[in-house]
Design a protein around this motif. Structure first.
Motif, mmCIF file in Angstrom:
data_model
loop_
_atom_site.group_PDB
_atom_site.id
_atom_site.type_symbol
_atom_site.label_atom_id
_atom_site.label_comp_id
_atom_site.label_asym_id
_atom_site.label_seq_id
_atom_site.Cartn_x
_atom_site.Cartn_y
_atom_site.Cartn_z
ATOM 1 N N THR A 170 67.904 32.530 23.920
ATOM 2 C CA THR A 170 67.979 32.136 22.522
ATOM 3 C C THR A 170 67.819 30.625 22.407
ATOM 4 N N LYS A 171 67.767 30.137 21.161
ATOM 5 C CA LYS A 171 67.652 28.694 20.935
ATOM 6 C C LYS A 171 68.873 27.946 21.455
ATOM 7 N N SER A 172 69.995 28.643 21.537
ATOM 8 C CA SER A 172 71.213 28.014 22.068
ATOM 9 C C SER A 172 71.336 28.201 23.578
ATOM 10 N N ASP A 173 70.220 28.643 24.200
ATOM 11 C CA ASP A 173 70.142 28.789 25.653
ATOM 12 C C ASP A 173 71.062 29.885 26.197
ATOM 13 N N LYS A 174 71.281 30.913 25.391
ATOM 14 C CA LYS A 174 72.023 32.086 25.840
ATOM 15 C C LYS A 174 71.024 33.182 26.213
ATOM 16 N N GLN A 175 71.242 33.834 27.351
ATOM 17 C CA GLN A 175 70.350 34.905 27.753
ATOM 18 C C GLN A 175 70.529 36.105 26.833
ATOM 19 N N PHE A 176 69.426 36.756 26.490
ATOM 20 C CA PHE A 176 69.508 37.971 25.679
ATOM 21 C C PHE A 176 68.694 39.090 26.311
ATOM 22 N N LYS A 177 69.037 40.307 25.933
ATOM 23 C CA LYS A 177 68.283 41.495 26.319
ATOM 24 C C LYS A 177 68.161 42.381 25.081
ATOM 25 N N SER A 178 67.001 43.014 24.934
ATOM 26 C CA SER A 178 66.800 43.899 23.795
ATOM 27 C C SER A 178 66.064 45.162 24.234
ATOM 28 N N LEU A 179 66.250 46.224 23.455
ATOM 29 C CA LEU A 179 65.631 47.512 23.759
ATOM 30 C C LEU A 179 65.148 48.134 22.461
ATOM 31 N N GLN A 180 63.927 48.652 22.472
ATOM 32 C CA GLN A 180 63.361 49.349 21.324
ATOM 33 C C GLN A 180 62.641 50.601 21.793
ATOM 34 N N PHE A 181 62.837 51.688 21.072
ATOM 35 C CA PHE A 181 62.056 52.899 21.312
ATOM 36 C C PHE A 181 62.092 53.752 20.054
ATOM 37 N N PHE A 182 61.265 54.783 20.036
ATOM 38 C CA PHE A 182 61.213 55.664 18.880
ATOM 39 C C PHE A 182 62.020 56.932 19.137
ATOM 40 N N LEU A 183 62.534 57.485 18.056
ATOM 41 C CA LEU A 183 63.206 58.770 18.113
ATOM 42 C C LEU A 183 62.460 59.713 17.171
ATOM 43 N N GLU A 184 61.811 60.723 17.764
ATOM 44 C CA GLU A 184 61.098 61.721 16.965
ATOM 45 C C GLU A 184 62.108 62.718 16.424
ATOM 46 N N THR A 185 62.265 62.750 15.104
ATOM 47 C CA THR A 185 63.246 63.652 14.500
ATOM 48 C C THR A 185 62.597 64.909 13.924
ATOM 49 N N SER A 186 61.269 64.946 13.894
ATOM 50 C CA SER A 186 60.518 66.128 13.468
ATOM 51 C C SER A 186 59.097 65.963 13.962
ATOM 52 N N THR A 187 58.219 66.884 13.602
ATOM 53 C CA THR A 187 56.824 66.790 14.040
ATOM 54 C C THR A 187 56.106 65.608 13.392
ATOM 55 N N VAL A 188 56.610 65.114 12.255
ATOM 56 C CA VAL A 188 55.923 64.032 11.542
ATOM 57 C C VAL A 188 56.759 62.769 11.387
ATOM 58 N N ASN A 189 58.052 62.834 11.717
ATOM 59 C CA ASN A 189 58.922 61.688 11.467
ATOM 60 C C ASN A 189 59.400 61.058 12.766
ATOM 61 N N GLN A 190 59.323 59.741 12.861
ATOM 62 C CA GLN A 190 59.851 59.036 14.017
ATOM 63 C C GLN A 190 60.440 57.698 13.575
ATOM 64 N N VAL A 191 61.640 57.423 14.054
ATOM 65 C CA VAL A 191 62.383 56.235 13.641
ATOM 66 C C VAL A 191 62.513 55.296 14.831
ATOM 67 N N ARG A 192 62.171 54.030 14.618
ATOM 68 C CA ARG A 192 62.331 53.045 15.694
ATOM 69 C C ARG A 192 63.773 52.552 15.708
ATOM 70 N N VAL A 193 64.434 52.738 16.836
ATOM 71 C CA VAL A 193 65.823 52.305 16.992
ATOM 72 C C VAL A 193 65.875 51.127 17.950
#
Length: 350
Positions: free
Chosen positions: A33-56
């Motif tokens: 970060t700008k304050s020189d703190k280490q960060f980690k992040s994770l993103q993926f999709f969750l398919e909740t139906s044949t047509v719907n997917q939410v990025r969490v």
């Protein structure tokens, strides 16, 4: 900009679906970060139906200390960051709840791990793969930022607070399948606008974050499915009204015919070659993709309705336009029936 003496508008999400994209190289990111703190992040999709997917998403960074809580003593204490993985007896470090591995002491249960977000990123990435079925409880992070054109735009992030792996299969095509892609949230009304062409009522609202920051956002109501709900909102809602709403998290792609006048040219058995037409539709000029991204309200808790809870000066600074569109002054009584289905008043989460 934060304001004092504003009540935080809280909410939560509940999703059940199939993991998609966690195996991608860019699913997990690390940096400083700008304050020189280490960060980690994770993103993926969750398919909740044949047509719907939410990025969490999940984001965590190094901190000076963490908070540990004792259910027995009913109190909390602060722990230095470097000691966060130590055993503190009755005191357990607060964080993201992870239930992804089989409990060695009871194979019928999932091992409970509660980790600071920074550590939970690595743990989830190591114990989850594409195709796994999970239940996610979390919250919506409403944000505003200035884009490259200098315009302030709003965004929504769906943040993981707990994640549980489900062993049962998920068959989207089963007649018994019932999608779970739900939200609930307290909101403060800005205004409402009817969109007859798309059969939507747009509910422009404000959410009040922890610390008093105010973010403008929007919700919709399907006027075909919920005409009574949309009608009541349109007539009664006015600027500053507060209420709790429930609904669906929608992020879907729907194929629509580009020209409804075009008909199938297969007029006899010779012209009908058979096969699966779904893939063909992606390339066929007769079809177009319609992207739908919305928080669609399906119900409200009428007992939480507070007409004119806030005034203009409570929510809008002097340099902002108080009337971004027509304000419907409205009138209502707390506890009135807003809904098409009375049963939808009940909290949709266990």
């Amino acid at each position: 900009m934060g304001k004092q003496n504003l009540e935080q508008t809280k909410g939560k999400i509940k999703l059940v679906g199939r993991v998609k994209g966690i195996g991608n190289d860019n699913a997990k990111k690390e940096g400083f970060t700008k304050s020189d703190k280490q960060f980690k992040s994770l993103q993926f999709f969750l398919e909740t139906s044949t047509v719907n997917q939410v990025r969490v998403e999940l984001f965590g960074m190094e901190r000076d200390e963490v908070v540990a809580y004792s259910m027995k003593a009913r109190q909390s204490k602060k722990i230095p960051w470097k000691n966060r993985k130590n055993d503190f007896g009755d005191y357990k470090v607060l964080g993201t709840g992870c239930y992804l591995e089989v409990d060695p002491s009871d194979s019928s249960k999932k091992l409970r791990q509660v980790l600071p977000e920074f550590d939970a990123v690595d743990y989830i990435k190591a114990n989850l793969k594409d195709g796994d079925i999970v239940r996610i409880n979390g919250e919506i992070d409403f944000q505003e930022y200035e884009n490259k054109q200098g315009k302030v735009v709003s965004s929504k992030k769906f943040i993981i607070k707990s994640i549980t792996k489900i062993d049962e299969k998920l068959d989207f095509n089963s007649p018994e399948f019932k999608e779970e892609s739900k939200f609930e949230h307290d909101i403060v009304i800005n205004d409402v606008m009817l969109d007859d062409e798309n059969k939507r009522l747009h509910v422009n609202a404000k959410v009040i974050k922890y610390g008093g920051d105010i973010v403008d956002t929007s919700f919709t109501v399907d006027t075909e499915k919920y005409p009574k709900l949309a009608g009541n909102m349109s007539k009664r809602f006015g600027f500053g009204d507060a209420i709790k709403v429930y609904g669906l998290v929608i992020n879907s792609v729907v194929l629509k015919e580009a020209d409804e006048s075009l008909e199938d040219t297969a007029t006899d058995e010779f012209d009908d070659w058979g096969g699966d037409e779904e893939i063909k539709k992606d390339f066929d000029n007769n079809y177009m993709k319609d992207y739908i991204q919305e928080l669609q309200i399906t119900s409200v808790d009428s007992s939480t309705y507070e007409p004119k809870k806030y005034k203009e000066e409570d929510l809008i600074s002097a340099d902002e336009d108080a009337f971004n569109g027509d304000i419907n002054s409205g009138s209502a009584t707390s506890g009135d029936d807003f809904n098409d289905d009375d049963e939808m008043d009940d909290l949709p989460f266990e």
